[in-house]
Design an enzyme around this catalytic site. Structure first.
Site, PDB file in Angstrom:
ATOM      1  N   GLU A   1      -2.057   3.104 -14.177  1.00 23.23           N
ATOM      2  CA  GLU A   1      -2.898   2.479 -15.321  1.00 23.23           C
ATOM      3  C   GLU A   1      -1.816   3.243 -16.366  1.00 23.23           C
ATOM      4  OE1 GLU A   1      -5.656   2.245 -17.209  1.00 23.23           O
ATOM      5  OE2 GLU A   1      -5.600   1.735 -15.332  1.00 23.23           O
TER       6      GLU A   1
ATOM      7  N   ASP B   1      -1.701   1.001 -19.914  1.00 19.73           N
ATOM      8  CA  ASP B   1      -2.096   1.645 -21.379  1.00 19.73           C
ATOM      9  C   ASP B   1      -0.930   1.553 -22.143  1.00 19.73           C
ATOM     10  OD1 ASP B   1      -4.772   1.901 -20.166  1.00 19.73           O
ATOM     11  OD2 ASP B   1      -4.315   4.257 -19.722  1.00 19.73           O
TER      12      ASP B   1
ATOM     13  N   SER C   1      -8.752  -1.685 -16.777  1.00 17.46           N
ATOM     14  CA  SER C   1      -7.943  -0.601 -17.728  1.00 17.46           C
ATOM     15  C   SER C   1      -7.034  -1.860 -17.850  1.00 17.46           C
ATOM     16  CB  SER C   1      -7.973   0.022 -16.932  1.00 17.46           C
ATOM     17  OG  SER C   1      -7.217  -0.850 -15.259  1.00 17.46           O
TER      18      SER C   1
END
Length: 621
Positions: free
Chosen positions: A304, A308, A533
């Site tokens: 994750e 990002d 996400s």
């Protein structure tokens, strides 16, 4: 800010046993909150008495309604105060608790032996660090170790009490009844060696898009072309900034990010080693070395955060990028019953950021959980913290989730109130009215809502259900900015799914962006990852680029987006017209013309957004 018991007061209470039976209060104890243990969690025994807790006590904010008024005035393009965001001091003054609240809570803590604690800058949160045995006596409760079906554990309770006279002064205390795990909203990871196109896929007819946008994987160049940021030259990258959140020990791996940027945005590759890593409450710093074999084969603490960082750096270079990495506090010592930190990192991050004067103008957060895993009082209080960020001119974007209406297993789409009634499962913080929630799309011409059935993926491995998160909050009423579009959508359903969702709740998402098969580097290996996400940092990057155009023209950043978005900003988004929300055993809400609770107003058109944002700032919305 810390408060220590004075020598005089310490002497006065020294004869009392520290953390004795909680009778040291003006009034008797009564239950303050009961929250049923969510489905998939089971009690595996009493919590160790010496397990350390960071209790965060949310005091009633004295003048939140006034802050809310200011927030909407500075965020509404029709208002003369549009763009006149509040200062750090202004916000703190508005939410500071009343003196009576502070005095009564201090008295209760001191009389029960809590001699040292600290505050948030507005004094609306009190932090104490105690063991389970002491917390049990302070709150007249029992803590247990709860284990989720996936193996994760939390130290929590299902109810807690306060002296009656404090009920109106304390909104929430955590960790107590919140089972929120702040899970990253990503569906899976797929390693690949060659691009892949599914049977029957029709490529875009637009030659420019078709040249750079492929079904698998989808690259930064595709996003920049598809959404119109390609060729934009930033003008104030030192003033304009963007950030992203990491929880659960997620941390970016700089060599992975370097390899990604080297291939997909070469001019940005050196930023992989220079973006700012901010560690909060013992969170891990961005790692300068490649993953070790043990790390790569262990629990996922990377993907994750890598996603990002790779997306935001690839979209926004040379803009400063901040990575917030939030751990738990106090220092955590694992044991057999509690092998992982069980404090509340989400709240820890919120209170930290609210204490900073200099905060990036856009923050992307790709973590969430089912709304009903969180007590309503706690959810509302955290949501109020988000309103404070918005009042200061900060845009907070969050993922809508990856389970559609609540996942593909209808047996878990049930209420948590003891009745086990069938229901869709809205998410938090996606349903908070003070955030901008981002859903996911796939394909290119046209884009459609993201949905992938369980089955074999491009790597010939079985992958699970994935659908862009969708829903209506049970905790938060529909905000006024949605009144022009959401009731009309609900009415057009003609009773479809009545009783399974809250018709009067805050609907989400607000917007959408690509969210399937992002090109991605993990463990120095090219791969792909999907989920909202991915959509959230992508949309956040585009909002940050709009801010660059505004700030360089002498205007304020967008701040809390939604009032502007629902009045005029929606014109800068391409409407998505195909798809359904999926989940809970049904096809779900349909994607329609205009706003819908799967793709919101659609996907961004950057040049149009810049024009609309500047017009609103000039009073010509």
């Amino acid at each position: 800010m810390k408060l220590c018991v004075s020598a005089l007061f310490a002497a006065a209470i020294a004869v009392q046993p520290a953390f004795g039976t909680p009778i040291k209060a003006r009034t008797a104890y009564d239950v303050k909150e009961v929250h049923n243990v969510p489905r998939k969690w089971k009690n595996v025994g009493r919590a160790p008495a010496d397990h350390k807790l960071h209790l965060q006590i949310g005091l009633k904010q004295d003048n939140f309604d006034e802050l809310n008024r200011h927030l909407y005035e500075v965020s509404d393009p029709e208002h003369t105060r549009y763009g006149q965001h509040l200062s750090f001091e202004d916000v703190n003054d508005l939410v500071k608790p009343a003196d009576e609240t502070l005095d009564l809570v201090h008295e209760w803590l001191l009389l029960n032996g809590v001699g040292e604690f600290n505050y948030s800058p507005a004094k609306d949160w009190v932090n104490i660090y105690i063991d389970v045995a002491s917390a049990e006596r302070l709150l007249n409760t029992e803590y247990s170790v709860f284990q989720h079906d996936d193996g994760s554990v939390l130290v929590r309770t299902s109810k807690w009490s306060l002296p009656v006279h404090l009920h109106e002064h304390i909104d929430t205390i955590q960790p107590t009844t919140s089972f929120m795990r702040s899970s990253p909203q990503k569906s899976d990871w797929i390693q690949f060696s060659e691009p892949w196109t599914p049977p029957g896929y029709t490529p875009p007819s637009n030659e420019t898009i078709a040249k750079v946008c492929h079904f698998f994987p989808v690259t930064i160049e595709c996003f920049r072309t598809l959404y119109g940021t390609l060729g934009y030259v930033q003008k104030v990258p030192g003033i304009n900034k963007i950030a992203f959140n990491n929880y659960l020990n997620q941390t970016p791996i700089r060599p992975d990010i370097y390899k990604f940027l080297e291939k997909y945005r070469p001019e940005a590759k050196n930023e992989a080693y220079t973006f700012k890593s901010i560690e909060i409450a013992g969170g891990p710093a961005a790692q300068f070395t490649p993953l070790t074999p043990e790390q790569a084969n262990g629990d996922d603490f990377v993907r994750e955060a890598n996603l990002d960082a790779q997306t935001i750096l690839g979209m926004t270079v040379p803009q400063p990028v901040y990575s917030y990495s939030t751990g738990g506090s106090p220092p955590f010592i694992p044991d057999l019953n509690t092998p992982t930190d069980t404090n509340e990192p989400y709240l820890t991050w919120v209170t930290y950021v609210m204490g900073q004067r200099d905060v990036p103008q856009v923050i992307s957060s790709s973590y969430g959980d089912d709304e009903q895993t969180i007590p309503e009082a706690y959810a509302k209080r955290v949501c109020q913290q988000f309103a404070q960020l918005g009042a200061r001119g900060i845009s907070l974007l969050v993922s809508s989730g990856d389970g559609g209406l609540g996942g593909d297993d209808p047996s878990v789409c049930l209420t948590n109130d003891g009745k086990n009634s069938s229901t869709f499962l809205p998410a938090f913080p996606a349903g908070c009215p003070y955030v901008t929630t981002v859903g996911a799309t796939q394909q290119f011409e046209p884009e459609v809502s993201a949905y992938r059935m369980p089955g074999l993926g491009p790597d010939n491995k079985t992958h699970g259900f994935y659908a862009s998160g969708s829903g209506f909050s049970y905790y938060f009423d529909r905000p006024s900015y949605q009144d022009a579009v959401v009731p009309a959508y609900v009415k057009a359903l003609n009773g479809l799914y009545d009783g399974l969702y809250n018709k009067d709740g805050r609907g989400y998402p607000d917007l959408a962006a690509q969210g399937l098969y992002f090109a991605f580097v993990f463990n120095l290996t090219e791969s792909s990852i999907s989920g909202t996400s991915a959509s959230c940092p992508l949309m956040s990057s585009i909002v940050s680029l709009v801010n660059d155009a505004l700030i360089s023209s002498g205007k304020s950043p967008l701040g809390f987006l939604n009032p502007w978005l629902y009045k005029t900003g929606y014109k800068g988004f391409t409407d998505i017209l195909s798809g359904n929300s999926q989940g809970c055993g049904v096809t779900g809400f349909p994607v329609t013309k205009g706003w819908d609770p799967i793709t919101g107003f659609g996907t961004p058109n950057f040049p149009q957004l810049v024009t609309l944002a500047k017009s609103a700032a000039d009073g010509h919305w």
